[in-house]
Design an enzyme around this catalytic site. Structure first.
Site, PDB file in Angstrom:
ATOM      1  CD  GLN A  35      33.423  -4.505   1.972  1.00  0.00           C
ATOM      2  OE1 GLN A  35      33.767  -4.239   0.821  1.00  0.00           O
ATOM      3  NE2 GLN A  35      32.612  -3.716   2.668  1.00  0.00           N
ATOM      4  CE  LYS A  63      28.763  -3.283   2.253  1.00  0.00           C
ATOM      5  NZ  LYS A  63      29.201  -2.165   3.022  1.00  0.00           N
ATOM      6  CB  CYS A 104      30.904  -0.703  10.804  1.00  0.00           C
ATOM      7  SG  CYS A 104      29.728   0.553  10.362  1.00  0.00           S
TER       8      CYS A 104
HETATM    9  N1  PMP Z   1      30.135  -7.271   6.866  1.00  0.00           N
HETATM   10  C1  PMP Z   1      31.013  -6.529   6.189  1.00  0.00           C
HETATM   11  C2  PMP Z   1      32.416  -7.037   6.018  1.00  0.00           C
HETATM   12  C3  PMP Z   1      30.634  -5.306   5.641  1.00  0.00           C
HETATM   13  O1  PMP Z   1      31.509  -4.577   4.964  1.00  0.00           O
HETATM   14  C4  PMP Z   1      29.316  -4.872   5.831  1.00  0.00           C
HETATM   15  C5  PMP Z   1      28.860  -3.529   5.292  1.00  0.00           C
HETATM   16  N2  PMP Z   1      29.763  -2.500   5.517  1.00  0.00           N
HETATM   17  C6  PMP Z   1      28.425  -5.683   6.533  1.00  0.00           C
HETATM   18  C7  PMP Z   1      28.875  -6.879   7.036  1.00  0.00           C
HETATM   19  C8  PMP Z   1      27.000  -5.291   6.723  1.00  0.00           C
HETATM   20  O2  PMP Z   1      26.379  -5.217   5.474  1.00  0.00           O
HETATM   21  P1  PMP Z   1      24.905  -4.615   5.325  1.00  0.00           P
HETATM   22  O3  PMP Z   1      24.949  -3.264   5.955  1.00  0.00           O
HETATM   23  O4  PMP Z   1      24.699  -4.553   3.857  1.00  0.00           O
HETATM   24  O5  PMP Z   1      23.970  -5.537   6.023  1.00  0.00           O
END
Ligand code: PMP
Length: 566
Positions: A208, A231, A368
């Site tokens: 992020q 992102k 999450c």
């Molecule tokens: N870490 C953080 C802080 C996230 O925001 C995210 C995605 N929401 C992830 C890890 C995992 O990223 P990805 O789903 O692209 O592997």
């Protein structure tokens, strides 16, 4: 980073680079969910299309000139990322499919090469599941201790206590640079420095952070830094693992096959040096090209991005602060332009449903980060996540819609004009029932949801003793519990949820099914029925629309009853 009060008004000069906002076929959507995934740059779309239309070849394999050109561009992307995060060498940049895979790669490698029984791994209470579960599982397998750095009642890291937890038994500190759920910028420099003092490794989850903050991994002196392309205005399915080269050399390969192999016989295999050592199989070539382009864009526009984001964030805070029922979470000073909040007396799920009807896209729920929500003692938040392509009008629309939705959700039952909706659950109904009829007659979305919320009042609330793991329905952004049982051959359904809309949906479903035999329930086409009421949307598989999980649970119960009665 201190959010400074900028005097100039937020503009949208960067919006033109994102085709999402100029697509006339789209209904105008106020996109406030960039922390889930950002909109894509036109240049990212172009390079993707160009690769598939004009330059489809594999990389690092064939010797023809087309393959050589694309391989060169592929490796050029690695250099872009090296500069983007200030790495010493492009050989420290490994392509993965996302931050999750990057963390899993490091976790699996450290488990095989570095960790030993008795070591502890330190994470923070606000981590994304991707930065919790790999460590938790490894800790369980290897008999390590997983320790959690604490947060205060707002969700801000307690730095002093956290630093004290970093001791000589700490093998690794894994922490997010920025919390995805709250937007907080964590004081990672101080944490990394303390970890160095005791010889612990550090992994920073920068997923992020990279599109909002300038990152320099050499200055940070972290051992690993991970992030995802999607992102940061880039493609999905591509991510980065940065690791200090000597550490990457020590880690065993993650997956085997393809260009990560140097020499192989049936007796023995040798592997390439990093980064190829960790890149098994054909890589996500367009992903790599796309993330390279996206990183260049961010670097070129860094200052502009920062000013726009700061202005937008300030406007967002101003908008939220004037609504008395709103409770802000996280650090509002050291923050990127992401804000989580809850509204007193209002379920976050209900707000999201009503905001969506007004074309406002936000994310609600646990983001999450379930352990974070448990620590804060809440079942979720509403998260507005901005990017520099948003503008003042977006925030104005959001503020107006939010006020309308809160009013709708908090207006008293007497203000809702309707007909009585009670029904006898023991009666098998052959025609449309009162609730269904009222919903069918609704003239607007607001009326539909008013009727739904009223219908929810006819639902006999489940006693707390029945709100257990067995009755819990997972897969919805709101908490939901249902009980099914057979009484004198007919199904009896009971349920509850903090969401008024979910309670209404349960009432609709229960009205249709109550009193039927298990066999009749299995024959009943609930999906079609809900579609006739224009409620089919709530059966979508998306977590935010979790009625399908409720329906699945009822069907599962009826299938079991039917099988048992054969
Ligand atoms: N870490 C953080 C802080 C996230 O925001 C995210 C995605 N929401 C992830 C890890 C995992 O990223 P990805 O789903 O692209 O592997």
């Amino acid at each position: 980073m201190l959010i400074k009060l900028m005097s100039s008004k937020s503009s949208n000069t960067l919006r033109q680079y994102f085709p999402f906002f100029s697509n006339s076929r789209l209904e105008r959507c106020v996109y406030l969910d960039s922390a889930a995934t950002s909109q894509k740059l036109q240049t990212v779309v172009d390079i993707t299309q160009q690769y598939y239309q004009e330059r489809t070849v594999n990389v690092h394999r064939s010797s023809h000139h087309l393959a050589a050109n694309v391989t060169e561009q592929f490796e050029q992307s690695r250099k872009h990322i090296q500069h983007f995060i200030g790495a010493k060498s492009h050989k420290e940049i490994i392509w993965t499919k996302g931050a999750t895979e990057s963390i899993n790669l490091v976790a699996s490698g450290l488990a095989k090469s570095v960790f030993k029984a008795g070591d502890s791994i330190l994470i923070s209470a606000m981590e994304h599941h991707a930065n919790i579960v790999p460590w938790q599982q490894i800790a369980q397998t290897l008999n390590l201790q997983l320790q959690v750095m604490p947060i205060d009642i707002n969700g801000v890291l307690k730095l002093e206590e956290s630093l004290q937890m970093i001791t000589f038994s700490t093998a690794l500190v894994a922490i997010g640079h920025v919390s995805n759920a709250l937007g907080n910028i964590n004081p990672i420099e101080t944490i990394i420095a303390k970890a160095k003092e005791v010889g612990a490794l550090t992994l920073i989850d920068g997923t992020q952070a990279v599109s909002h903050l300038t990152v320099n991994v050499q200055q940070l002196d972290c051992d690993f830094y991970v992030f995802s392309g999607h992102k940061m205005f880039g493609p999905t399915g591509i991510g980065v693992l940065y690791g200090k080269y000597d550490l990457l050399e020590q880690l065993p390969p993650y997956q085997l096959g393809g260009e990560m192999i140097k020499q192989v016989s049936f007796a023995h295999t040798t592997f390439q040096a990093p980064p190829l050592k960790f890149e098994a199989g054909t890589p996500n070539i367009v992903g790599v090209l796309g993330i390279g382009v996206a990183s260049e864009f961010i670097q070129q526009h860094r200052n502009e991005l920062l000013v726009l984001e700061n202005n937008l964030y300030k406007q967002l805070l101003d908008t939220l602060s004037v609504i008395p029922q709103v409770r802000l979470w996280g650090d509002i000073v050291n923050s990127i332009c992401v804000q989580s909040f809850t509204v007193q007396g209002v379920s976050h799920y209900d707000l999201a449903v009503l905001l969506d009807k007004r074309n406002i896209a936000v994310r609600v729920g646990h983001h999450c980060a379930m352990p974070l929500m448990q620590t804060l003692g809440i079942d979720g938040t509403i998260r507005v996540s901005l990017a520099a392509y948003n503008n003042s009008a977006d925030i104005n629309s959001f503020g107006q819609a939010l006020t309308e939705c809160i009013n709708l959700l908090t207006e008293s039952a007497t203000q809702i004009k309707t007909v009585a909706t009670s029904f006898d659950s023991n009666q098998i109904k052959r025609s449309l029932t009162p609730i269904a009829e009222l919903i069918k007659q609704a003239k607007s979305w607001d009326q539909t949801y008013r009727q739904l919320m009223l219908a929810g009042k006819s639902l006999v609330r489940l006693k707390d003793q029945y709100k257990t793991e067995t009755s819990a329905v997972h897969g919805c952004e709101s908490q939901v519990w249902i009980r099914c049982f057979i009484n004198e051959g007919s199904i009896v359904l009971e349920g509850d949820s903090p969401s008024k809309i979910v309670r209404g949906l349960l009432a609709v479903v229960f009205e249709a099914l109550s009193g039927k035999t298990a066999h009749q329930v299995l024959m009943f086409n609930l999906a079609d029925y809900l579609k006739t009421l224009h409620l089919g949307k709530h059966l979508s598989q998306s977590r935010g629309n979790g009625l399908s999980a409720v329906v699945d649970k009822i069907i599962e119960y009826c299938q079991l009853q039917s099988t048992n009665s054969i």
